[in-house]
Structure formats: structure tokens, C-alpha cells
Design a protein around this motif. Structure first.
Motif: not given
Length: 148
Positions: A5-31
Motif C-alpha cells: 500500500v503506497f505510503t500516501i494512501a495509508l489510512g485513506r484507502i477506504a475513503h478513496y475506494a468508496s468513490l465519494p465525488a461526482a467524476s472520480d474512480g479507480l483505475v488499474m494500470i499495468p507496469l
């Protein structure tokens, strides 16, 4: 489950995943597998642009995938939050071998840039796109729990 889990996301991942905004989302990017930096290097990247600022590169031929059916479940029995999404399928993908995928939070799916994407989790995977459909099975892509 996530390799890191990236350091910046610690403690906030559930919030981001709940998609609270109007035009936000999660994206999977292959490396790409070639040049993929160590978790100890990648973990402190605060944007996807920072993830690919060194030798790590995006595998652009297969392409990014928007995550669907994202669920955030409070698990009181195990004292954690389970975050899941539907499996991800690439149709007839080609290109260089993939060594990992990163799930990022995109605060604006209509006009964002890689500098806006917040990396949440990295998942190690071994995959060589060969023109055959490929499905990445996702089971609880992340869990957040307390130390107590």
C-alpha cells in the motif's frame, strides 16, 4: 491482495475506494516487468507520475482499466475494512511482459493527468500479453485494519 500500500494512501484507502465525488474512480494500470523498481522505492511515490519517474514504466499497449463494482465492507468480526472490485479483463492484449499492476484513485476521470492519480496499491503479477484475453482475478484488493 496488495503487495504494497503506497505510503500516501495509508489510512485513506477506504475513503478513496468508496468513490465519494461526482467524476472520480479507480483505475488499474499495468507496469512493465523490465525496469520495475523495488517496493521500497515505489512505496513513497505520491502520484502515478512519480511511480513512473524512474525506471518503472507503464505497459501502455495493454492499456488502463477502470475498476467496476468496487465495494467497501466493514468487517467487525476481524476488525478491518475489506475493499474489493470486479475481476478485470483485457481483451486481446499485446505488448511487453507485465510485472505488476497499480490501482490508483483518479479524482477527475474526465480531465485528470498522471500527476493527479493517487497510487493506492501495487499487485505483483506475471503476465505476457499474447493476444489472448487475460482476466486478473481480484479478491479484496486491499484491507485496512487497526494494529490494536
Amino acid at each position: 491482495m496488495a503487495s504494497i500500500v503506497f505510503t500516501i494512501a495509508l489510512g485513506r484507502i477506504a475513503h478513496y475506494a468508496s468513490l465519494p465525488a461526482a467524476s472520480d474512480g479507480l483505475v488499474m494500470i499495468p507496469l512493465e516487468a523490465s525496469g520495475l523498481e523495488a517496493d521500497s522505492v515505489l512505496r513513497d511515490a505520491d502520484t502515478f507520475a512519480a511511480v513512473v519517474a524512474g525506471t518503472t514504466t507503464e505497459q501502455t499497449t495493454a492499456g488502463r482499466k477502470a475498476l467496476t463494482d468496487v465495494t467497501v465492507t466493514v468487517n467487525d468480526t476481524d476488525n478491518r475494512v475489506d475493499i474489493d472490485c470486479a475481476d478485470v479483463t483485457w481483451t486481446a492484449p499485446t505488448g511487453n511482459p507485465v510485472g505488476a499492476v497499480v490501482i490508483c484513485y483518479d479524482p477527475d476521470t474526465t480531465a485528470g493527468t498522471d500527476s493527479d492519480l493517487v497510487p493506492l496499491t501495487k499487485h505483483d503479477t506475471v503476465w505476457t500479453p499474447d493476444g489472448n484475453d487475460f482476466t486478473l482475478t481480484v479478491t479484496d484488493f486491499a484491507r485496512a485494519s487497526s494494529a490494536a
